[in-house]
Design a protein around this motif. Structure first.
Motif, short mmCIF file in Angstrom:
data_model
loop_
_atom_site.label_atom_id
_atom_site.label_comp_id
_atom_site.label_asym_id
_atom_site.label_seq_id
_atom_site.Cartn_x
_atom_site.Cartn_y
_atom_site.Cartn_z
N ARG A 5 0.85 -1.18 0.00
CA ARG A 5 0.00 0.00 0.00
C ARG A 5 0.89 1.24 0.00
NH1 ARG A 5 -4.48 -0.30 4.32
NH2 ARG A 5 -5.02 -1.95 2.88
N TYR A 6 0.53 2.19 -0.83
CA TYR A 6 1.27 3.45 -0.97
C TYR A 6 0.29 4.60 -0.74
CZ TYR A 6 4.45 0.32 -3.40
OH TYR A 6 5.28 -0.73 -3.73
N ARG A 7 0.77 5.65 -0.12
CA ARG A 7 -0.11 6.78 0.20
C ARG A 7 0.64 8.09 -0.01
NH1 ARG A 7 -2.25 5.87 5.86
NH2 ARG A 7 -3.15 4.17 4.73
N VAL A 27 3.89 4.12 -8.94
CA VAL A 27 3.54 2.90 -8.21
C VAL A 27 3.26 1.77 -9.20
CG1 VAL A 27 1.84 1.82 -6.70
CG2 VAL A 27 2.69 4.11 -6.17
N ALA A 28 2.52 2.06 -10.25
CA ALA A 28 2.23 1.05 -11.27
C ALA A 28 3.53 0.55 -11.90
CB ALA A 28 1.30 1.62 -12.33
N GLY A 29 4.46 1.46 -12.14
CA GLY A 29 5.75 1.07 -12.71
C GLY A 29 6.56 0.19 -11.78
N ASP A 40 -4.76 3.21 -17.97
CA ASP A 40 -6.16 3.17 -17.51
C ASP A 40 -6.27 3.48 -16.03
OD1 ASP A 40 -7.01 2.52 -20.07
OD2 ASP A 40 -7.28 0.38 -19.63
N VAL A 41 -5.38 2.91 -15.23
CA VAL A 41 -5.39 3.14 -13.78
C VAL A 41 -5.06 4.60 -13.47
CG1 VAL A 41 -4.24 2.56 -11.61
CG2 VAL A 41 -4.90 0.75 -13.19
N VAL A 69 -2.90 3.89 -3.01
CA VAL A 69 -2.85 2.86 -4.05
C VAL A 69 -2.50 1.55 -3.36
CG1 VAL A 69 -1.73 2.07 -6.15
CG2 VAL A 69 -2.14 4.52 -5.81
N GLU A 70 -3.31 0.55 -3.58
CA GLU A 70 -3.04 -0.78 -3.02
C GLU A 70 -2.82 -1.74 -4.17
OE1 GLU A 70 -5.26 -4.04 -0.22
OE2 GLU A 70 -5.78 -1.93 -0.01
N VAL A 71 -1.70 -2.45 -4.11
CA VAL A 71 -1.34 -3.39 -5.17
C VAL A 71 -1.27 -4.78 -4.53
CG1 VAL A 71 0.37 -4.02 -6.89
CG2 VAL A 71 0.02 -1.61 -6.31
N SER A 72 -2.00 -5.70 -5.12
CA SER A 72 -1.94 -7.08 -4.60
C SER A 72 -1.98 -8.08 -5.74
CB SER A 72 -3.10 -7.33 -3.63
OG SER A 72 -4.33 -7.15 -4.24
#
Length: 72
Positions: A5-7, A27-29, A40-41, A69-72
Motif C-alpha cells: 500500500r502506498y499513500r 507505483v504502477a511502474g 487506464d489506472v 494505491v493498493e497493489v496485490s
C-alpha cells in the motif's frame, strides 16, 4: 504475490492533479503493470481525484487529499 500500500497527501487543488498522475504511474511502474493497464489506472485515479476536488472542495480551505494505491 506482493501486497503493498502506498499513500500520498496533497493539497486538494486542481494543480495537484499532475502529482496524482505521477504518483499512481510510479507505483504502477514499480509493480511492472503493463502500459495500457497502467494508463487506464492513472486516468481513473486522475478523474476520480478531479471530481472530488471540483465537487467536494470547491473554493474551500481544506485539509488536503489523501491518495492511496493498493497493489496485490
Amino acid at each position: 504475490m506482493r501486497h503493498e500500500r502506498y499513500r500520498i497527501r496533497l493539497k486538494a487543488s486542481l494543480a495537484s492533479l499532475v502529482d496524482v498522475r505521477r504518483f499512481v504511474s510510479r507505483v504502477a511502474g514499480l509493480h511492472s503493470i503493463p502500459g495500457p493497464a497502467r494508463d487506464d489506472v492513472v486516468l481513473a485515479a486522475y478523474e476520480g481525484c478531479a471530481n472530488v476536488i471540483e465537487h467536494a472542495y470547491r473554493d474551500e480551505d481544506n485539509e488536503g487529499l489523501c491518495v492511496e494505491v493498493e497493489v496485490s
